[in-house]
Design an enzyme around this catalytic site. Structure first.
Site, mmCIF file in Angstrom:
data_model
loop_
_atom_site.group_PDB
_atom_site.id
_atom_site.type_symbol
_atom_site.label_atom_id
_atom_site.label_comp_id
_atom_site.label_asym_id
_atom_site.label_seq_id
_atom_site.Cartn_x
_atom_site.Cartn_y
_atom_site.Cartn_z
ATOM 1 N N ARG A 13 52.851 -3.310 -21.650
ATOM 2 C CA ARG A 13 51.583 -4.032 -21.488
ATOM 3 C C ARG A 13 50.514 -3.239 -22.229
ATOM 4 O O ARG A 13 50.448 -2.014 -22.109
ATOM 5 C CB ARG A 13 51.244 -4.162 -20.011
ATOM 6 C CG ARG A 13 49.919 -4.858 -19.787
ATOM 7 C CD ARG A 13 49.768 -5.337 -18.349
ATOM 8 N NE ARG A 13 48.561 -6.116 -18.242
ATOM 9 C CZ ARG A 13 47.349 -5.602 -18.026
ATOM 10 N NH1 ARG A 13 47.207 -4.304 -17.822
ATOM 11 N NH2 ARG A 13 46.294 -6.366 -17.993
ATOM 12 N N ASP B 288 34.544 -0.648 -12.354
ATOM 13 C CA ASP B 288 34.058 -0.049 -13.605
ATOM 14 C C ASP B 288 32.608 0.377 -13.379
ATOM 15 O O ASP B 288 31.812 -0.390 -12.841
ATOM 16 C CB ASP B 288 34.166 -1.046 -14.761
ATOM 17 C CG ASP B 288 35.622 -1.388 -15.086
ATOM 18 O OD1 ASP B 288 36.497 -0.550 -14.800
ATOM 19 O OD2 ASP B 288 35.872 -2.486 -15.608
ATOM 20 N N HIS C 163 39.362 -3.647 -9.022
ATOM 21 C CA HIS C 163 40.539 -4.169 -9.717
ATOM 22 C C HIS C 163 41.524 -3.041 -9.986
ATOM 23 O O HIS C 163 41.186 -1.855 -9.816
ATOM 24 C CB HIS C 163 40.123 -4.865 -11.032
ATOM 25 C CG HIS C 163 39.341 -3.991 -11.971
ATOM 26 N ND1 HIS C 163 38.011 -3.698 -11.793
ATOM 27 C CD2 HIS C 163 39.705 -3.327 -13.097
ATOM 28 C CE1 HIS C 163 37.592 -2.919 -12.771
ATOM 29 N NE2 HIS C 163 38.617 -2.658 -13.566
ATOM 30 N N HIS D 282 39.851 0.530 -8.668
ATOM 31 C CA HIS D 282 38.539 1.102 -8.996
ATOM 32 C C HIS D 282 37.551 0.000 -9.336
ATOM 33 O O HIS D 282 37.943 -1.158 -9.528
ATOM 34 C CB HIS D 282 38.651 2.068 -10.190
ATOM 35 C CG HIS D 282 39.034 1.382 -11.463
ATOM 36 N ND1 HIS D 282 40.314 0.959 -11.743
ATOM 37 C CD2 HIS D 282 38.291 1.001 -12.537
ATOM 38 C CE1 HIS D 282 40.346 0.368 -12.920
ATOM 39 N NE2 HIS D 282 39.123 0.374 -13.428
HETATM 40 O O1 LIG Z 1 44.603 -2.760 -18.081
HETATM 41 C C1 LIG Z 1 43.864 -3.500 -17.453
HETATM 42 O O2 LIG Z 1 44.006 -4.729 -17.400
HETATM 43 C C2 LIG Z 1 42.708 -2.921 -16.661
HETATM 44 C C3 LIG Z 1 42.197 -1.638 -17.240
HETATM 45 C C4 LIG Z 1 40.982 -1.158 -16.529
HETATM 46 O O3 LIG Z 1 40.671 -1.549 -15.442
HETATM 47 C C5 LIG Z 1 40.108 -0.172 -17.182
HETATM 48 O O4 LIG Z 1 40.444 0.282 -18.299
HETATM 49 O O5 LIG Z 1 39.063 0.173 -16.595
HETATM 50 FE FE LIG Z 2 38.640 -1.032 -14.953
#
Ligand SMILES: O=C(O)CCC(=O)C(=O)O
Ligand SMILES: [Fe+2]
Length: 188
Positions: free
Chosen positions: A130, A59, A119, A57
């Site tokens: 994680r 952001d 990403h 996606h």
């Molecule tokens: O967990 C991550 O490193 C990415 C999370 C992410 O892309 C988001 O929360 O929009």
């Molecule tokens: Fe994100």
């Protein structure tokens, strides 16, 4: 960023986030380790778990400030072209650095000079969770999003029509996570 783009009002982006009515959010993500019911409890060194934890996606907001614990998983896509031929590049966790992502509305506000980054987060670890935390800087809902005049020129005509953050959020609710939302606002 505004200074780097030679925009006269150097607070044009930051003032949206500083506004008392900003719509910024803070999110914690938890990716539990992959548990696999194979006979040797994942102790087989040739066993590599690899699952998408958070799908591809961009952001939607202005920018994202992101940090994770010491478990890797974040990947960014390089060179997304119309044929979607980008490759996934890992972003290893760093003990003292943040990862800063350009969001969709910064792409619109810079008239495409900065591009929002596609990403995703993979889950590859079989023993440790994680955790990531992300701050998403967003403007007030009624902010009219359009680039400063310096960034719209005959050679770089307006890419997206003016829209509000509220409109953008509502439009993206009808789409899936990985869909491109900005194209809904292309200038005609
Ligand atoms: O967990 C991550 O490193 C990415 C999370 C992410 O892309 C988001 O929360 O929009
Ligand atoms: Fe994100």
């Amino acid at each position: 960023m505004a200074e780097g783009l030679r925009v006269q009002d150097s607070s044009v982006f930051s003032k949206m986030i500083k506004d008392v009515d900003n719509d910024s959010i803070f999110r914690l993500n938890h990716y539990p380790p992959i548990l696999c019911n194979n006979n040797n409890n994942n102790k087989d060194p040739s066993f590599h778990a690899n699952k998408v934890g958070f799908g591809e996606h961009t952001d939607p907001q202005i920018l994202t400030i992101l940090k994770s614990n010491d478990v890797g998983g974040l990947q960014v896509k390089s060179q997304v072209d119309d044929g979607d031929h980008g490759v996934w590049v890992p972003v290893p966790p760093h003990p003292t650095a943040f990862c800063v992502n350009v969001g969709d509305i910064l792409q619109a506000m810079t008239n495409g000079r900065f591009m929002s980054v596609r990403h995703r987060a993979m889950v590859t670890n079989t023993s440790k969770s994680r955790m990531s935390m992300a701050y998403f800087g967003a403007p007030p809902l009624d902010t009219c999003l359009t680039p400063p005049i310096e960034l719209v020129t005959p050679r770089k005509p307006l890419l997206y029509r003016p829209f509000t953050w509220d409109e953008y959020k509502k439009a993206s609710h009808s789409l899936r996570l990985g869909d491109s939302r900005l194209h809904l606002f292309k200038a005609t």
